[in-house]
Structures are given as structure tokens and as C-alpha cells.
Design an enzyme around this catalytic site. Structure first.
Site, mmCIF file in Angstrom:
data_model
loop_
_atom_site.group_PDB
_atom_site.id
_atom_site.type_symbol
_atom_site.label_atom_id
_atom_site.label_comp_id
_atom_site.label_asym_id
_atom_site.label_seq_id
_atom_site.Cartn_x
_atom_site.Cartn_y
_atom_site.Cartn_z
ATOM 1 N N LEU A 125 0.839 -1.197 0.000
ATOM 2 C CA LEU A 125 0.000 0.000 0.000
ATOM 3 C C LEU A 125 0.876 1.250 0.000
ATOM 4 O O LEU A 125 0.566 2.246 -0.661
ATOM 5 C CB LEU A 125 -0.902 0.006 1.242
ATOM 6 C CG LEU A 125 -1.737 1.261 1.481
ATOM 7 C CD1 LEU A 125 -2.817 1.393 0.411
ATOM 8 C CD2 LEU A 125 -2.366 1.235 2.872
ATOM 9 N N ALA A 126 1.970 1.204 0.744
ATOM 10 C CA ALA A 126 2.895 2.337 0.834
ATOM 11 C C ALA A 126 4.279 1.807 1.165
ATOM 12 O O ALA A 126 4.428 0.752 1.792
ATOM 13 C CB ALA A 126 2.431 3.337 1.898
ATOM 14 N N SER A 127 5.280 2.560 0.731
ATOM 15 C CA SER A 127 6.653 2.179 1.016
ATOM 16 C C SER A 127 7.422 3.431 1.400
ATOM 17 O O SER A 127 7.463 4.395 0.639
ATOM 18 C CB SER A 127 7.285 1.526 -0.221
ATOM 19 O OG SER A 127 8.608 1.120 0.048
ATOM 20 N N SER A 129 10.886 5.173 3.955
ATOM 21 C CA SER A 129 12.336 5.026 4.086
ATOM 22 C C SER A 129 12.740 3.916 5.042
ATOM 23 O O SER A 129 13.778 3.296 4.877
ATOM 24 C CB SER A 129 12.936 6.346 4.576
ATOM 25 O OG SER A 129 12.334 6.747 5.789
ATOM 26 N N VAL A 130 11.918 3.655 6.048
ATOM 27 C CA VAL A 130 12.280 2.686 7.082
ATOM 28 C C VAL A 130 11.455 1.412 6.996
ATOM 29 O O VAL A 130 11.940 0.328 7.304
ATOM 30 C CB VAL A 130 12.125 3.332 8.485
ATOM 31 C CG1 VAL A 130 12.187 2.287 9.594
ATOM 32 C CG2 VAL A 130 13.202 4.388 8.705
ATOM 33 N N ALA A 131 10.196 1.520 6.555
ATOM 34 C CA ALA A 131 9.290 0.364 6.588
ATOM 35 C C ALA A 131 8.405 0.344 5.350
ATOM 36 O O ALA A 131 8.353 1.303 4.572
ATOM 37 C CB ALA A 131 8.448 0.403 7.856
ATOM 38 N N VAL A 133 4.333 -1.115 3.988
ATOM 39 C CA VAL A 133 2.997 -1.399 4.508
ATOM 40 C C VAL A 133 2.186 -2.158 3.470
ATOM 41 O O VAL A 133 2.150 -1.785 2.292
ATOM 42 C CB VAL A 133 2.268 -0.088 4.891
ATOM 43 C CG1 VAL A 133 0.834 -0.374 5.297
ATOM 44 C CG2 VAL A 133 3.010 0.627 6.014
ATOM 45 N N LYS A 147 2.739 -3.461 8.935
ATOM 46 C CA LYS A 147 3.941 -2.666 8.718
ATOM 47 C C LYS A 147 5.153 -3.492 9.121
ATOM 48 O O LYS A 147 5.171 -4.077 10.206
ATOM 49 C CB LYS A 147 3.877 -1.377 9.543
ATOM 50 C CG LYS A 147 5.051 -0.431 9.329
ATOM 51 C CD LYS A 147 4.816 0.871 10.099
ATOM 52 C CE LYS A 147 5.930 1.865 9.853
ATOM 53 N NZ LYS A 147 5.690 3.164 10.556
ATOM 54 N N ASP A 282 6.921 13.660 13.537
ATOM 55 C CA ASP A 282 7.236 13.303 12.148
ATOM 56 C C ASP A 282 6.006 13.593 11.280
ATOM 57 O O ASP A 282 5.543 12.731 10.534
ATOM 58 C CB ASP A 282 7.632 11.834 12.068
ATOM 59 C CG ASP A 282 8.355 11.489 10.762
ATOM 60 O OD1 ASP A 282 8.846 12.419 10.095
ATOM 61 O OD2 ASP A 282 8.414 10.302 10.412
#
Length: 548
Positions: A125-127, A129-131, A133, A147, A282
Site C-alpha cells: 500500500l505504501a513504502s 524510508s524505514v518500513a 505497509v 507494517k 514526524d
């Protein structure tokens, strides 16, 4: 040696994408221009300048991606074509392999995804810098997101932080500005922050706290964490359905009240910082959504609570009073508060500092947000700080970063937002509430047991102090110096010093008028709660002395 190779990697990426072409060389000193001259020997890139910067950040990893995310929120400082490319860094970083994602989840949860979820989407669904999803559905029918931390990311981050630390030590050693900016402390704080971001159990705990803080609130919604499926590198959380805060067209299409949306964003920020003392640090646009329910009274929805911040009570107090004094254009008080808080050295002339602050702040008042660049204001404040030896406060760095994100977000949503009108009433209410008798009574009930444990010691400490009166004249200069140190240190831990300060104050007042100035400095640093404690302490001490 590893750090050296990482430096070579950064240099290789810099040259590969010819990032030197993005630097306005006409503003550089001759030495810097000569240093960049060999870059022209490498072939030019066919990519646009925004795409070059975005790809370089992606290739270099999380720390550089986050830098790009911050730049993407500053259209006043960065060209539009670059901002559009850097927006992809918010949640569209190149994903890692979906099979690797599945392996990480199954290894962490100790079961197949087919056994845990009734539905599981192989495509991310999303990508970030750290993880990364992916979406899924639990066996009970609840829609969730999974995640997982990117594989082997710790090593890259460790190398980058080690390199930054070396550069910070060099800057601090060889530069006067470097010593004042305290880069080593800032990098060490950032190291703790970025490694905390790799621990999804900590993020889950932050999300639970933030959800509890805004329970039943119409301002902000935080999704629920499913703790039974959460580990250090995997987290499962309620899926939310909202409009990305950067999708202004979609927000306007549903007739969202954009003015109210921008004002509520400011209210959420100040509520987190002052009422809760626990703020989402953040808040780049990729982590913020807007609910589709009730567009006239829009509600924010937040994700990714890996980085949160808080302030000491003393920093809260001085920050609120500084902002209010700025809103009132009371630059004298701003200057005095900076000295009292220890942010500016005590030797600074307040009248000169006041004049410098007036020069920076006066132009920004009574203007809409679109006409104010806080980036430029910060640069002017930096120049002012150099003149007055003002040190960077590491505990405020996260807050400053969050303020930059808030400004960038507000500028995109409603450029005519009057930040001052929105924030001023909130700070007025907060300060009144802080000194309200009900608040002080709550403080007394909370810390009363600890204070009562110490009260019986007061009479003996006073008697011991009185026995030393014959030597106090000789100690006056040293005590004055000690009182100045206490003033600075008490801003960080007032509760630790109030008892000793009370004894010194009583003894010196009776003994030697030369040290009255030292006492005055110490007492000026106490807040209302500490004064209340001192009053109660002396009252009980008098009763105990009388009974004995």
C-alpha cells in the site's frame, strides 16, 4: 574503514547524479567553487534536477530520504519542480520484494499469513524510508495494515550516523560556530531517534498514548494498534480511510472547510506540545490524512508515530512565555526569558539582544502565512544567535523540525492562515491554566507523598545551615557563583534543587547582605509550583520547630 567506504558511496552517488549542478555556485566562496570544479569532469545526467535529487536520496537510504521529505514541505525555499519530485519520498519510496516482506511477517508472528488473515494483499500500500505497509483483513473481519521494517536497514543507518558523528566532532573541534551549535549532541539525539524508529513496538506504544490523549476528540483520530500481532519489526494496526492531506483537489471536491482545516492543524500542534507534552514529531504530509466525515468540521487522521517528542516543564514554560511575548511584541521580555532559561549566556547585554530580536521579528507580524517565510526568519535568527553566543538546544530540535513541517503543511492548505491569531488565544489559556489554583492543587496531590517524605528533614537542615553562619562571609563570592549555576541547572531539574536552595536562602539572608543578589537569581528561576512547595515547607518546618 566502514565509515570511509560509506563516505565514498555518498561521493559516488553525488557525482553520478551530478548534484553539484543543484548548488548555486555564485553564492559560494572561491575555495568551495574550486573544490566543486572537478565534478564537471563527470558526464551530465539526462534526468531532471528534481528526479536526480530524489533518486540520490532513495539510493543513500533513510537519513537522506528524511532530509528530502523535509525539503518537500518547503515550497518557499525549494523550487516547485524539485518539490514535486521529493513528494514521492513521503510514502512512495521504491518497495522491497513482497516475498521478503511476507517472510519477515511470518517469522515475527510465528505463523503463516494465511492462518492469521482472511485476506492479504501481496502489493504494498505504501513504502517509506524505514518500513513498508501491506493491507490485510483479520479473521474477525477488521481491515488492518501490516507494517514491517526493511531488511538489513540497521547497518546502513549505523554507517551514516557514524559518518555524521565524525563530521560533527570535526565541526565542533575546529569551528566556533560548531561548538555553539553542539552538533555532536544533535547527531547523538538523532541516532537515538532513528534507531527508536526501527522498533515498531515502541511506535505502537506511542500510537496508543496518542490515541488515548485524543480519545473522543473531533480534532485528531489515531488508529487502534492490535498488540497480539505486534513485534519489534512488525506491527498490525487498524486501517483508516481518509484523503491524503496533500490532495487539495480531493479536499476541495468534498467542500472541506480549508480555513478550519488549517486552524485545526495549528490547534492540534499546540495541544500536543503544551496540554499533553507528547507530540507527533514526524508530521510530514505522507503521515497525515483528513477524514471524509463532516468536511465542514474536518478531522485529521495520523499514522506513523515512530518519532515523538516532549519537553521539560521548564522548557514548556519558557517556550510559551517567549511566544506570547513575541505575539505582544514585548521584545524586552523575550530577551530576558532567553537569559533566564539559560538559552543565552548570562553575560549578554539584554538591551542589545532585545534590539536584535526586534529587528528579526517585527517584519513578520500581521501578515498571512503566505507572506511569511519562517525559513528566512530562522536564518536571520541564526545570524542573531552567532552575535550573542546562543547555543542550539538539543531538546528543542525535534520541536523545531515539527514546526517546519507544520508551516509547510499550513502553506499548502490555506496560505492566508494567520498563525498568530490562531495560536495567541491558546497560549493565553494555557498559561492561565498552569497557574490556576486547581492546577496547583493537582500538583500538590500528585507530588505530595514525595514532598512529605522530605519535609521532616527541613528543620535539621536549617539548624545545620545556621551553624555555618560564622563562615558565610568568606563564602559569599563562591555562593554567588553557585547560585548562578543553580539558576541554569534548575531550569532542567527544579525539583532536585529547591530544598537546598531554600536552606541557602534562609542562611544567607540572615548572615550577609552581599549575597542577596545570588538569592535573587535563584528565586527568579523558580516557577509557581516550586514557590508553593517552599511556602508549605517553611510552614511545616515552623510548626515542627515550635513543637520541638
Amino acid at each position: 574503514m566502514t565509515v570511509f567506504f560509506r563516505f565514498l558511496t555518498i561521493l559516488r552517488v553525488f557525482l553520478r547524479y551530478r548534484l553539484d549542478e543543484l548548488i548555486p555556485k555564485q553564492h559560494l566562496p572561491l575555495r568551495a567553487r574550486l573544490l566543486l570544479l572537478p565534478c564537471s569532469l563527470f558526464p551530465a545526467s539526462s534526468l531532471s534536477r528534481g528526479e536526480r535529487l530524489r533518486r540520490a536520496c532513495e539510493e543513500l537510504g533513510p537519513i537522506f530520504v528524511k532530509f528530502g521529505q523535509l525539503l518537500s514541505t518547503r515550497p518557499d525555499l525549494v523550487a516547485t519542480d524539485i518539490v514535486m519530485e521529493l513528494n514521492y519520498l513521503q510514502d512512495r519510496v521504491a518497495p522491497f520484494d513482497s516475498q521478503e516482506f511476507r517472510r519477515i511477517v511470518e517469522s515475527a508472528l510465528g505463523a503463516s499469513v494465511d492462518d492469521i488473515f482472511s485476506e492479504y494483499d501481496q502489493e504494498p500500500l505504501a513504502s517509506a524510508s524505514v518500513a513498508q505497509v501491506h493491507t490485510a483483513t483479520l479473521k474477525n473481519g477488521k481491515a488492518v495494515v501490516i507494517k514491517a521494517v526493511r531488511p538489513n536497514i540497521e547497518n546502513i543507518i549505523a554507517q551514516d550516523v557514524a559518518l555524521l558523528l565524525k563530521l560533527a566532532h570535526l565541526l565542533q573541534k575546529y569551528s566556533d560556530d560548531g561548538r555553539r551549535l553542539r552538533p555532536v549532541e544533535i547527531v547523538e539525539d538523532y541516532r537515538n531517534t532513528i534507531f527508536d524508529e526501527l522498533n515498531l513496538q515502541k511506535e505502537a506504544a506511542n500510537a496508543s498514548q496518542l490515541r488515548r490523549n485524543f480519545a473522543n476528540s473531533t480534532l485528531l483520530y489515531v488508529p487502534e494498534v492490535y498488540w497480539e500481532y505486534t513485534r519489534s519489526n512488525v506491527m498490525v494496526m487498524e486501517r483508516i480511510y481518509g484523503i491524503p492531506v496533500t490532495d487539495v483537489a480531493a479536499l476541495k471536491a468534498q467542500n472541506t472547510n480549508m480555513k478550519k482545516l488549517a486552524e485545526r492543524g495549528v490547534e492540534i500542534f499546540f495541544t500536543q506540545v503544551f496540554d499533553h507534552n507528547f507530540f507527533h514529531a514526524d508530521m510530514h504530509p505522507g503521515n497525515i490524512f483528513v477524514s471524509k466525515v463532516n468536511p465542514e468540521l474536518p478531522q485529521y487522521m495520523a499514522v506513523d508515530m515512530a518519532i515523538v517528542g516532549s519537553l521539560t516543564r521548564e522548557d514548556q514554560y519558557y517556550l510559551a512565555r517567549n511566544l506570547l511575548a513575541m505575539f505582544r511584541r514585548d521584545y524586552r521580555q523575550v530577551a530576558e526569558l532567553h537569559v533566564q532559561s539559560g538559552w543565552v549566556p548570562a553575560h549578554v547585554r539584554v538591551d542589545e539582544f532585545e534590539a536584535a530580536i526586534r529587528t528579526v521579528c517585527e517584519p513578520i507580524f500581521e501578515k498571512p502565512l503566505k507572506d511569511i517565510s519562517f525559513g528566512h526568519v530562522l536564518l536571520n535568527l541564526f545570524r542573531t544567535a552567532r552575535r550573542f553566543d546562543m547555543e542550539v538546544q538539543p531538546q528543542l530540535v525535534l520541536l523545531q523540525k515539527t514546526l517546519l513541517n507544520i508551516e509547510g503543511l499550513g502553506r499548502q492548505l490555506y496560505p492566508d492562515l494567520d498563525l498568530w491569531t490562531t495560536a495567541h488565544p491558546f497560549l493565553e489559556r494555557w498559561l492561565k491554566k498552569r497557574f490556576h489554583p486547581k492546577t496547583l492543587w493537582g500538583e500538590l496531590k500528585r507530588y505530595g507523598p514525595e514532598w512529605m517524605e522530605k519535609f521532616p528533614l527541613i528543620p535539621q537542615l536549617i539548624f545545620n545551615g545556621l551553624e555555618q553562619l560564622q563562615n558565610v562571609g568568606q563564602l559569599a563570592p563562591e555562593l554567588h557563583k553557585t547560585a548562578q549555576q543553580l539558576q541554569k541547572r534548575s531550569n532542567r531539574s527544579t525539583g532536585r534543587y529547591w530544598l537546598g536552595g531554600a536552606v541557602v536562602a534562609v542562611a544567607l539572608t540572615l548572615a550577609h547582605p552581599a549575597v542577596f543578589g545570588a538569592i535573587k537569581i535563584y528565586l527568579a528561576s523558580l516557577n509557581a509550583t516550586s514557590i508553593l512547595v517552599l511556602t508549605i515547607g517553611f510552614g511545616l518546618a515552623a510548626v515542627l520547630i515550635k513543637k520541638s
